[in-house]
Design an enzyme around this catalytic site. Structure first.
Site, mmCIF file in Angstrom:
data_model
loop_
_atom_site.group_PDB
_atom_site.id
_atom_site.type_symbol
_atom_site.label_atom_id
_atom_site.label_comp_id
_atom_site.label_asym_id
_atom_site.label_seq_id
_atom_site.Cartn_x
_atom_site.Cartn_y
_atom_site.Cartn_z
ATOM 1 N N ARG A 136 44.564 34.635 15.808
ATOM 2 C CA ARG A 136 45.147 35.216 17.021
ATOM 3 C C ARG A 136 45.204 36.739 16.984
ATOM 4 O O ARG A 136 44.787 37.417 17.931
ATOM 5 C CB ARG A 136 46.586 34.703 17.229
ATOM 6 N N THR A 137 45.760 37.283 15.904
ATOM 7 C CA THR A 137 46.026 38.722 15.863
ATOM 8 C C THR A 137 44.714 39.500 15.849
ATOM 9 O O THR A 137 44.542 40.464 16.595
ATOM 10 C CB THR A 137 46.883 39.066 14.624
ATOM 11 N N LYS B 216 34.723 45.158 -5.292
ATOM 12 C CA LYS B 216 34.216 45.847 -6.496
ATOM 13 C C LYS B 216 35.323 46.638 -7.180
ATOM 14 O O LYS B 216 35.057 47.452 -8.059
ATOM 15 C CB LYS B 216 33.080 46.809 -6.111
ATOM 16 N N ARG C 217 46.204 44.387 8.482
ATOM 17 C CA ARG C 217 47.006 43.261 7.967
ATOM 18 C C ARG C 217 46.804 43.214 6.464
ATOM 19 O O ARG C 217 45.668 43.320 5.979
ATOM 20 C CB ARG C 217 46.573 41.939 8.595
ATOM 21 N N HIS D 138 55.870 42.023 11.464
ATOM 22 C CA HIS D 138 54.706 41.701 12.302
ATOM 23 C C HIS D 138 55.111 42.124 13.717
ATOM 24 O O HIS D 138 55.429 41.295 14.570
ATOM 25 C CB HIS D 138 54.424 40.191 12.214
HETATM 26 N N1 CP Z 1 50.622 34.519 14.811
HETATM 27 C C1 CP Z 1 49.673 35.065 14.018
HETATM 28 O O1 CP Z 1 49.840 36.145 13.444
HETATM 29 O O2 CP Z 1 48.528 34.324 13.928
HETATM 30 P P1 CP Z 1 47.219 34.718 13.066
HETATM 31 O O3 CP Z 1 47.625 34.671 11.622
HETATM 32 O O4 CP Z 1 46.175 33.677 13.423
HETATM 33 O O5 CP Z 1 46.818 36.103 13.480
#
Ligand code: CP
Length: 311
Positions: A54-55, A82, A104, A132
């Site tokens: 999603r993100t 590496k 992320r 998040h």
């Molecule tokens: N909700 C969420 O962060 O989903 P993903 O890990 O698929 O990005």
């Protein structure tokens, strides 16, 4: 703000400004022509050191809809393999003059550290169990559109709170907007310093859901459990999985949320997750694109304003 690292740094008015802009993007995203020039000429790099559906997809779509040049770093195929460090990787990309870095990372604090080293705007797409922020903002927009307000609501956040950056960002955001927050789950999955959050805690789902307006379910995050508490999924579903019977204790018009990815039959009943009269899970995904467009638009305005003018 120069970066979007967490909800912690945002004020009530920052949150409202961002959600108002996201609302306009949400409407635009339903039109045939979804494109704008807000990020035209800017370069956005997405660096995902952890899996995402999603993100990652929504940050990419958001950047493209705003006219940015978007590059997805394939971290599995990068020189991280590496032995290059996170900071050296970031500095290498920084030298290519990106305007927006979306990151992320599995370690809490890694994105904040990176933001101190680079010249561009950094957006936290999830760091360890820390924050998040765009998830909490898209959850807030979903709640505001479904309930018509984002204050004085009773909201239950249920399940694996201890390992959840989604829960942490949501507790911060919903608290700043003056909602009543309940955390519901097994004591082993509650954070140790629970008192600092100003929330009510329940280990019984039916009591915890009594009369709430919003039921927010979370995934069991086994990847962060370090071999500690891993419950039997069957037992967990029996006690803490959301089904119609447990939901009957919430307000009759309570909405059901889940950030995804969801495990059907572990934290939520599959039929309930698909019930469009109660579940807003697909709305959350839709709002994710709008919120990320708004976040990058606002940061880019500040970023461009901060650039030295060319004589
Ligand atoms: N909700 C969420 O962060 O989903 P993903 O890990 O698929 O990005």
């Amino acid at each position: 703000h120069r970066h979007l690292l967490g909800i912690e740094q945002l004020s009530q008015s920052d949150i409202t400004t961002l959600l108002d802009l996201a609302d306009t993007y949400a409407e635009r995203n339903r039109q045939p022509n979804k494109h704008s020039d807000a990020l035209r000429g800017l370069t956005q790099i997405n660096m995902f050191f952890e899996n995402s559906t999603r993100t990652q997809a929504s940050f990419e779509i958001a950047g493209k809809r705003l006219g940015a040049d978007v590059m997805n770093m394939a971290m599995q195929a990068s020189s991280i393999k590496k032995g290059e460090t996170l900071i050296d990787t970031a500095m290498t990309l920084n030298a290519m003059h990106p305007d927006l870095l979306v990151v992320r990372h599995p370690q809490s604090g890694a994105v904040d550290l990176l933001a101190q080293k680079v010249n561009c705007a950094v957006l936290n797409a999830g760091d360890g169990r820390h924050e998040h922020p765009t998830q909490a903002l898209l959850d807030a927009l979903t709640i505001r559109r479904a309930k018509g307000r984002l204050h004085r609501l009773s909201i239950a956040i249920c399940g694996d709170i201890a390992h959840s950056r989604v829960a942490r960002s949501n507790i911060l955001l919903l608290g700043k907007m003056e909602n009543r927050i309940r955390l519901v789950g097994p004591p082993t999955l509650m954070p140790s310093q629970i008192d600092q959050f100003g929330v009510e805690v329940f280990d019984d789902m039916k009591k915890g859901l009594e009369g709430v307006d919003v039921v927010m379910m979370l995934r069991l995050q086994k990847e962060r459990m370090d071999g500690g508490f891993i419950p039997s999924e069957r037992e967990y579903y029996h006690r803490y999985g959301l089904d119609a019977e447990k939901l009957a204790h919430a307000s009759p018009d309570a909405i059901v949320m889940h950030p995804g990815p969801m495990n059907r039959g572990v934290e939520i009943d599959g039929t309930l997750a698909d019930d469009i009269n109660r579940s807003v899970i697909q709305d959350q995904v839709e709002m994710g694109v709008a919120v990320r467009m708004a976040a990058m638009d606002l940061l880019a305005r500040n970023h461009v304003a901060a650039q030295p003018s060319v004589a």
